[in-house]
Motif scaffolding. Structure first.
Motif, mmCIF file in Angstrom:
data_model
loop_
_atom_site.group_PDB
_atom_site.id
_atom_site.type_symbol
_atom_site.label_atom_id
_atom_site.label_comp_id
_atom_site.label_asym_id
_atom_site.label_seq_id
_atom_site.Cartn_x
_atom_site.Cartn_y
_atom_site.Cartn_z
ATOM 1 N N THR A 1 0.805 -1.228 0.000
ATOM 2 C CA THR A 1 0.000 0.000 0.000
ATOM 3 C C THR A 1 0.833 1.271 0.000
ATOM 4 O O THR A 1 0.273 2.368 -0.072
ATOM 5 C CB THR A 1 -0.923 0.034 1.232
ATOM 6 O OG1 THR A 1 -0.114 0.091 2.419
ATOM 7 C CG2 THR A 1 -1.840 -1.164 1.275
ATOM 8 N N VAL A 2 2.147 1.150 0.113
ATOM 9 C CA VAL A 2 2.999 2.321 0.397
ATOM 10 C C VAL A 2 3.687 2.859 -0.849
ATOM 11 O O VAL A 2 4.242 2.108 -1.654
ATOM 12 C CB VAL A 2 4.053 1.970 1.466
ATOM 13 C CG1 VAL A 2 5.044 3.118 1.667
ATOM 14 C CG2 VAL A 2 3.368 1.635 2.787
ATOM 15 N N ASP A 3 3.652 4.183 -0.983
ATOM 16 C CA ASP A 3 4.486 4.887 -1.952
ATOM 17 C C ASP A 3 5.861 5.040 -1.305
ATOM 18 O O ASP A 3 6.043 5.850 -0.399
ATOM 19 C CB ASP A 3 3.878 6.258 -2.260
ATOM 20 C CG ASP A 3 4.693 7.075 -3.261
ATOM 21 O OD1 ASP A 3 5.882 6.746 -3.494
ATOM 22 O OD2 ASP A 3 4.160 8.062 -3.791
ATOM 23 N N ALA A 4 6.824 4.244 -1.758
ATOM 24 C CA ALA A 4 8.131 4.172 -1.100
ATOM 25 C C ALA A 4 8.888 5.483 -1.126
ATOM 26 O O ALA A 4 9.852 5.662 -0.366
ATOM 27 C CB ALA A 4 8.971 3.076 -1.744
ATOM 28 N N SER A 5 8.487 6.411 -1.976
ATOM 29 C CA SER A 5 9.175 7.699 -2.061
ATOM 30 C C SER A 5 8.646 8.709 -1.049
ATOM 31 O O SER A 5 9.176 9.824 -0.948
ATOM 32 C CB SER A 5 9.038 8.275 -3.469
ATOM 33 O OG SER A 5 7.691 8.649 -3.739
ATOM 34 N N LYS A 6 7.609 8.329 -0.284
ATOM 35 C CA LYS A 6 6.986 9.261 0.663
ATOM 36 C C LYS A 6 6.942 8.618 2.049
ATOM 37 O O LYS A 6 6.001 7.889 2.383
ATOM 38 C CB LYS A 6 5.579 9.632 0.203
ATOM 39 C CG LYS A 6 5.550 10.403 -1.112
ATOM 40 C CD LYS A 6 4.134 10.798 -1.496
ATOM 41 C CE LYS A 6 4.135 11.638 -2.779
ATOM 42 N NZ LYS A 6 2.768 12.058 -3.158
ATOM 43 N N ILE A 7 7.966 8.908 2.829
ATOM 44 C CA ILE A 7 8.092 8.302 4.157
ATOM 45 C C ILE A 7 8.428 9.376 5.196
ATOM 46 O O ILE A 7 9.304 10.222 4.973
ATOM 47 C CB ILE A 7 9.194 7.222 4.190
ATOM 48 C CG1 ILE A 7 8.948 6.151 3.133
ATOM 49 C CG2 ILE A 7 9.287 6.599 5.589
ATOM 50 C CD1 ILE A 7 7.722 5.289 3.362
ATOM 51 N N ALA A 8 7.728 9.328 6.322
ATOM 52 C CA ALA A 8 8.024 10.193 7.464
ATOM 53 C C ALA A 8 8.189 9.326 8.701
ATOM 54 O O ALA A 8 7.923 8.120 8.674
ATOM 55 C CB ALA A 8 6.902 11.216 7.673
ATOM 56 N N ALA A 9 8.652 9.932 9.782
ATOM 57 C CA ALA A 9 8.819 9.199 11.037
ATOM 58 C C ALA A 9 8.436 10.101 12.198
ATOM 59 O O ALA A 9 8.779 11.291 12.201
ATOM 60 C CB ALA A 9 10.260 8.721 11.196
ATOM 61 N N GLN A 10 7.732 9.532 13.155
ATOM 62 C CA GLN A 10 7.401 10.266 14.374
ATOM 63 C C GLN A 10 7.755 9.415 15.574
ATOM 64 O O GLN A 10 7.633 8.190 15.555
ATOM 65 C CB GLN A 10 5.926 10.662 14.399
ATOM 66 C CG GLN A 10 4.930 9.522 14.408
ATOM 67 C CD GLN A 10 3.492 10.008 14.232
ATOM 68 O OE1 GLN A 10 3.157 10.641 13.235
ATOM 69 N NE2 GLN A 10 2.647 9.720 15.209
ATOM 70 N N GLY A 11 8.217 10.082 16.636
ATOM 71 C CA GLY A 11 8.650 9.353 17.808
ATOM 72 C C GLY A 11 8.241 10.051 19.084
ATOM 73 O O GLY A 11 8.057 11.274 19.118
ATOM 74 N N TYR A 12 8.143 9.257 20.138
ATOM 75 C CA TYR A 12 7.675 9.725 21.436
ATOM 76 C C TYR A 12 8.739 9.453 22.487
ATOM 77 O O TYR A 12 9.246 8.336 22.578
ATOM 78 C CB TYR A 12 6.375 8.995 21.806
ATOM 79 C CG TYR A 12 5.266 9.203 20.805
ATOM 80 C CD1 TYR A 12 4.254 10.135 21.029
ATOM 81 C CD2 TYR A 12 5.244 8.483 19.618
ATOM 82 C CE1 TYR A 12 3.242 10.339 20.106
ATOM 83 C CE2 TYR A 12 4.234 8.678 18.672
ATOM 84 C CZ TYR A 12 3.239 9.608 18.927
ATOM 85 O OH TYR A 12 2.234 9.803 17.991
ATOM 86 N N CYS A 13 9.090 10.489 23.272
ATOM 87 C CA CYS A 13 10.074 10.307 24.345
ATOM 88 C C CYS A 13 11.387 9.800 23.729
ATOM 89 O O CYS A 13 11.991 10.494 22.907
ATOM 90 C CB CYS A 13 9.493 9.362 25.393
ATOM 91 S SG CYS A 13 10.510 9.044 26.847
ATOM 92 N N PHE A 14 11.848 8.607 24.079
ATOM 93 C CA PHE A 14 13.021 7.998 23.459
ATOM 94 C C PHE A 14 12.901 8.003 21.936
ATOM 95 O O PHE A 14 13.862 8.305 21.213
ATOM 96 C CB PHE A 14 13.164 6.570 23.987
ATOM 97 C CG PHE A 14 13.959 5.647 23.109
ATOM 98 C CD1 PHE A 14 15.345 5.720 23.048
ATOM 99 C CD2 PHE A 14 13.317 4.676 22.341
ATOM 100 C CE1 PHE A 14 16.081 4.860 22.238
ATOM 101 C CE2 PHE A 14 14.038 3.808 21.548
ATOM 102 C CZ PHE A 14 15.431 3.899 21.481
ATOM 103 N N GLY A 15 11.712 7.690 21.435
ATOM 104 C CA GLY A 15 11.495 7.663 19.995
ATOM 105 C C GLY A 15 11.649 9.015 19.341
ATOM 106 O O GLY A 15 12.067 9.112 18.179
ATOM 107 N N GLY A 16 11.320 10.077 20.073
ATOM 108 C CA GLY A 16 11.524 11.416 19.539
ATOM 109 C C GLY A 16 12.992 11.705 19.309
ATOM 110 O O GLY A 16 13.377 12.319 18.309
#
Length: 267
Positions: free
Chosen positions: A132-147
């Motif tokens: 389902t993914v357009d491989a050219s359009k990727i973001a990342a979000q993180g919380y606490c340690f993940g941030g």
């Protein structure tokens, strides 16, 4: 250096659907994958109501590990029309229920930035390979340690459209360099967060400005660490930690993030 086992798809990601469920149009799948001989357990979420290829978003967990909160964020993103992958930075079954254990797990996972990058990149590739993914359009979000993780991936020059840090640690031995940071960056932090003091916030602003990074930084007055997590108040009471959920800050940061994604993923 951490070695990532390669295959015809450039890395061996052994996908095993441990469980698959469908709630209305929401599709979810628990995924086991391997990085350098270690097993990790992630969680994919997408919504069949949306058709065609869509952007993908990586979700990086808090210091507790890959838990229900991270999975819930992936499901929320799926409801917004993205395919999300709540990745695992610690290893299958490594999940803390006490702050002392969380601290140990976080320190171990953060001790080698090559390892951090390898684990993040394995999850990124897995997400990009989903049908389902357009491989050219990727973001990342993180919380606490993940941030902290997503900010460090931006500092290291990982190819992402955007990264978002929610109450994440902002200091790092890695510094952003002009011309190296690819993604646009959003940071949401609590003005009363004792774990992310104002000195860290100011230092990040200077760092990103000096590196000419497109940064949006929002500080919520009087808001504590872990403000997006409804379970924070219970943890604060049980362990005496200076954290707390804030519904208004959680909603504003989520809405800001969704507006950010609409902008960066616009054709």
């Amino acid at each position: 250096m951490t070695r990532l086992t390669l295959s015809t798809c450039c890395m061996a990601l052994t996908l095993a659907a441990a469980s698959t469920s469908a709630i209305a149009e929401l599709q979810t799948k628990t995924v086991e994958y391997q990085v350098d001989g270690t097993s990790f357990t992630g969680y994919l979420a997408w919504d069949d109501e949306f058709t065609g290829k869509r952007p993908g978003v990586l979700v990086v967990h808090e210091w507790w590990g890959h838990n229900e909160f991270a999975r819930n964020q992936a499901e929320r993103l799926a409801g917004e029309g993205y395919t999300a992958f709540a990745l695992d930075m610690y290893g299958s079954g490594t999940l803390a229920d006490h702050p002392d254990d969380a601290q140990k797990f976080m320190q171990a996972a953060s001790s080698d930035m090559d390892v951090v990058r390898a684990r993040f990149m394995a999850a990124k590739t897995l997400l990009q390979q989903h049908e389902t993914v357009d491989a050219s359009k990727i973001a990342a979000q993180g919380y606490c340690f993940g941030g902290a993780v997503v900010l460090n991936m931006a500092r290291l020059g990982v190819d992402l459209d955007g990264v978002v840090s929610f109450h994440g640690a902002l200091g790092s031995p890695i510094k952003a360099e002009a011309g190296k940071v690819i993604p646009r960056v959003q940071v949401y932090t609590g003005g009363a967060d004792k774990m992310v003091p104002s000195e860290q916030v100011a230092a990040l602003a200077r760092e990103m400005q000096d590196a000419s990074v497109d940064l949006t930084l929002v500080s919520f007055p009087g808001v504590l660490h872990s403000f997006t997590n409804p379970g924070a108040d219970k943890v604060a009471e049980e362990f005496g930690m200076p954290i707390g959920y804030d519904a208004a800050a959680a909603e504003r940061s989520w809405n800001g993030t969704m507006a950010f994604y609409r902008e960066i993923f616009a054709d």
